[in-house]
Motif scaffolding. Sequence first.
Motif, mmCIF file in Angstrom:
data_model
loop_
_atom_site.group_PDB
_atom_site.id
_atom_site.type_symbol
_atom_site.label_atom_id
_atom_site.label_comp_id
_atom_site.label_asym_id
_atom_site.label_seq_id
_atom_site.Cartn_x
_atom_site.Cartn_y
_atom_site.Cartn_z
ATOM 1 N N PHE A 18 0.763 -1.176 -0.089
ATOM 2 C CA PHE A 18 -0.079 0.097 0.066
ATOM 3 C C PHE A 18 0.851 1.332 -0.172
ATOM 4 O O PHE A 18 2.155 1.115 0.206
ATOM 5 C CB PHE A 18 -1.166 -0.026 1.080
ATOM 6 N N PHE A 19 0.169 2.498 -0.234
ATOM 7 C CA PHE A 19 0.865 3.681 -0.253
ATOM 8 C C PHE A 19 0.710 4.376 1.070
ATOM 9 O O PHE A 19 -0.657 4.591 1.355
ATOM 10 C CB PHE A 19 0.192 4.568 -1.380
ATOM 11 N N PRO A 20 1.969 4.374 1.682
ATOM 12 C CA PRO A 20 1.709 4.923 3.251
ATOM 13 C C PRO A 20 1.383 6.439 3.313
ATOM 14 O O PRO A 20 0.689 6.892 3.986
ATOM 15 C CB PRO A 20 3.026 4.665 3.609
ATOM 16 N N PHE A 21 1.637 7.060 2.044
ATOM 17 C CA PHE A 21 1.485 8.387 2.005
ATOM 18 C C PHE A 21 0.988 8.505 0.331
ATOM 19 O O PHE A 21 1.441 7.651 -0.306
ATOM 20 C CB PHE A 21 2.477 9.408 2.191
ATOM 21 N N PRO A 22 0.395 9.581 -0.145
ATOM 22 C CA PRO A 22 0.078 9.626 -1.617
ATOM 23 C C PRO A 22 1.112 10.246 -2.602
ATOM 24 O O PRO A 22 1.096 10.261 -3.649
ATOM 25 C CB PRO A 22 -1.179 10.660 -1.650
#
Length: 288
Positions: A237-241
């Motif tokens: 997943f993307f921990p931040f965009p």
Amino acid sequence: AWYAEVGAAPDNMLEQLHGGALSFNNLLDLDAARRTLEEFSLPGCVVIKHNNPCGVALAETLASAYDKAFSCDPVSAYGGVIAVNRTVDEETARLLHTNFVEVLWAPAYSPEAMEVLTQKENIRILTGQQKRDVCGKSFDMKRIHDGMLVQDWDCEADERENMEVISKRHPTEAEWGDLLFAWRVAKHTKSNAIILVKDLMTIGVGAGQMSRVDSSNLAVSRARFPLAGSVVASDAFFPFPDALQVAADAGATAVIHPGGSKRDDESLALANERDMAMVVTGRRHFRH
């Protein structure tokens, strides 16, 4: 030394047709190439360098698949380990002959192809069984100090019907094909992995970086083709965009990732703002 597991099928062993002795790293890279290749049924080519794919492509013909895979990153592909899933014909052999190939594996070779390929003394040419079913029959094992880590192989099938589109816009059929292709390449790329794909061809690979945004920046910076209309896969997943922002700014129109971050809503908001299609798989790969 290379030790076979007790009960291993003889057909799974490699047969060397030409070239020098295989090194420890040759065998590791060849295993990575064949594992990646087994994800696909269309004519395909995988180029591996230092245990990561630097070029993967599918096409109507093997020669075209090789040409596309090599062109993804020809600098890294120099001296690479290559696996293909069709009989190597003379056309493909002549393309291979123009480059420095360390190891080549294929299910078979035409006599004309062998005549071309064996003009180079050092290319290691191998063949063997194409499909190796390891799921449920063995384990992924890694030696650590004073012990060994053992886990199941990451070989569950990630099918489209088990994925979820969470964005306002759904992927087109062409985007779906590229997304599934990119996701399967990400599975075999060292984490953190960001894969940019267009027309069933990797056009940017970011592998093994300590942060996901660095992998995204690397994938974009290494791309040799226009990224407009490409898709992006992230193995976790993307921990931040921020990593998704890099791909979106470069021209990516669709993204696939596992989901599960506390900030998933921020990445989704970015996707919707940029009219990107977003698919979540519910499973990460995280290859180490």
